[in-house]
Design a protein around this motif. Structure first.
Motif, PDB file in Angstrom:
ATOM      1  N   LYS A  92      61.061  71.088  56.261  1.00  0.00           N
ATOM      2  CA  LYS A  92      61.670  70.529  55.068  1.00  0.00           C
ATOM      3  C   LYS A  92      60.560  69.833  54.285  1.00  0.00           C
ATOM      4  O   LYS A  92      59.990  68.833  54.730  1.00  0.00           O
ATOM      5  N   ILE A  93      60.215  70.393  53.139  1.00  0.00           N
ATOM      6  CA  ILE A  93      59.134  69.842  52.333  1.00  0.00           C
ATOM      7  C   ILE A  93      59.670  68.718  51.442  1.00  0.00           C
ATOM      8  O   ILE A  93      60.676  68.888  50.745  1.00  0.00           O
ATOM      9  N   THR A  94      59.031  67.573  51.508  1.00  0.00           N
ATOM     10  CA  THR A  94      59.466  66.406  50.733  1.00  0.00           C
ATOM     11  C   THR A  94      58.574  66.238  49.500  1.00  0.00           C
ATOM     12  O   THR A  94      57.605  66.963  49.308  1.00  0.00           O
ATOM     13  N   LYS A  95      58.890  65.231  48.714  1.00  0.00           N
ATOM     14  CA  LYS A  95      58.096  64.941  47.517  1.00  0.00           C
ATOM     15  C   LYS A  95      56.983  63.935  47.801  1.00  0.00           C
ATOM     16  O   LYS A  95      56.178  63.630  46.923  1.00  0.00           O
ATOM     17  N   ASP A  96      56.921  63.440  49.050  1.00  0.00           N
ATOM     18  CA  ASP A  96      55.906  62.448  49.407  1.00  0.00           C
ATOM     19  C   ASP A  96      54.519  63.072  49.406  1.00  0.00           C
ATOM     20  O   ASP A  96      54.331  64.204  49.881  1.00  0.00           O
ATOM     21  N   THR A  97      53.549  62.330  48.905  1.00  0.00           N
ATOM     22  CA  THR A  97      52.170  62.813  48.876  1.00  0.00           C
ATOM     23  C   THR A  97      51.234  61.759  49.464  1.00  0.00           C
ATOM     24  O   THR A  97      51.550  60.568  49.498  1.00  0.00           O
ATOM     25  N   ASN A 147      44.404  66.144  48.545  1.00  0.00           N
ATOM     26  CA  ASN A 147      45.790  65.785  48.249  1.00  0.00           C
ATOM     27  C   ASN A 147      46.752  66.613  49.095  1.00  0.00           C
ATOM     28  O   ASN A 147      46.654  67.848  49.137  1.00  0.00           O
ATOM     29  N   TRP A 163      51.293  66.948  57.186  1.00  0.00           N
ATOM     30  CA  TRP A 163      50.760  66.804  55.838  1.00  0.00           C
ATOM     31  C   TRP A 163      49.918  68.035  55.535  1.00  0.00           C
ATOM     32  O   TRP A 163      48.936  68.296  56.223  1.00  0.00           O
ATOM     33  N   GLN A 182      50.910  67.102  50.855  1.00  0.00           N
ATOM     34  CA  GLN A 182      52.346  66.904  50.699  1.00  0.00           C
ATOM     35  C   GLN A 182      52.979  66.842  52.089  1.00  0.00           C
ATOM     36  O   GLN A 182      52.503  67.483  53.034  1.00  0.00           O
ATOM     37  N   LYS A 183      54.042  66.080  52.202  1.00  0.00           N
ATOM     38  CA  LYS A 183      54.675  65.847  53.495  1.00  0.00           C
ATOM     39  C   LYS A 183      55.755  66.881  53.794  1.00  0.00           C
ATOM     40  O   LYS A 183      56.534  67.262  52.926  1.00  0.00           O
TER      41      LYS A 183
END
Length: 273
Positions: free
Chosen positions: A136-141, A148, A164, A150-151
């Motif tokens: 499940k890809i989140t918007k957290d970076t 850079n 990450w 993404q979580k």
């Protein structure tokens, strides 16, 4: 002894050749593996340096500590052999023996995964099922060493994991069996952080960047089938990736299943006791 022979026969009977795949290494990524549940005698968490060889369509994840231990041991042996005053050679192979002996091959586009293990001086190759992590890809970076990321969150091997990944690095691979994200997995850990894979760095693979101290296969006296001792210590598959920049499934292996290999290891332990 009968149980060892039976287990070995089972392994050999199901042996068959894997299709050989050779993929040039594009980049090398280092990680530090830590497991709080695995401690040293002094109570400190055991850690190990790992390396991921990345190709366009394949990756190979191995112990970098094992690579360094094999190279150091090879150098020590050659130094002792050149010392004419030495009558005996005493070597400490503990660093080599304590390193992770497994090689993890991944071909995400083909949905093919393999694990190679060395047991009792024989290489065994297991075709693994797809890790099939439902990420499940989140918007957290977050940024790691200027990369850079993404979580993503997923469940694997009865644990919830945080990974990450770097969308700017278009490799669908990562440490251990963390694959199938739209970018290289830079760091991964379980939710209570008892097990972690921490990013160490990434470098472009360069031809002839690392060389063997001596390459017996290129000597005038070399014969077909000659293998460098350092290659045998680290594994020919690892040596191919490290020295030749090629990811290739090992050819002299016995194909087996995880269950049968576990049975064979148990038989060896019983014989030792």
């Amino acid at each position: 002894m009968k149980s060892i022979i039976l287990s070995l026969l089972i392994l050999i009977l199901i042996n068959s050749a894997f299709a050989q795949k050779a993929t040039p290494v594009i980049a090398r990524v280092t990680y530090v593996y830590a497991n709080r549940n695995d401690t040293l005698k002094n109570g400190k968490t055991k850690t190990e340096n790992m390396m991921l060889f990345l190709g366009k369509d394949a990756s190979l994840y191995v112990s970098y500590s094992k690579i360094r231990a094999a190279i150091n041991l090879d150098q020590k042996v050659r130094s002792m052999m050149n010392n004419t005053h030495k009558t005996t050679i005493s070597l400490d192979v503990s660093a080599l023996d304590q390193a992770n002996q497994a090689s993890y091959f991944a071909y995400p586009a083909e949905n093919k995964y393999y694990t190679k293990e060395t047991v009792d001086a024989q290489d065994y190759l297991i075709e693994e099922p797809d890790p099939n992590i439902k990420w499940k890809i989140t918007k957290d970076t977050l940024s790691f060493s200027g990369i850079n990321c993404q979580k993503a969150i997923g469940s694997f091997e009865n644990k919830n994991w945080i990974a990450w990944f770097a969308p700017s690095l278009p490799f669908s691979s990562g440490p251990y069996k963390f694959h199938n994200l739209p970018g290289l997995v830079i760091e991964a850990y379980d939710e209570d952080k008892s097990i972690s894979y921490s990013f160490g760095g990434i470098d472009n693979a360069k031809e002839n960047a690392v060389k063997r101290l001596v390459d017996v296969t290129k000597k005038m006296t070399a014969e077909p089938g000659d293998v460098n001792p350092v290659d045998l210590m680290m594994g020919t598959d690892v040596a191919n990736a490290y020295f030749e920049n090629i990811i290739k499934l090992p050819y002299s292996t016995v194909k087996t299943t995880k269950e049968n290999l576990i049975k064979f290891k148990s038989s060896l332990k019983e014989a030792e006791n």
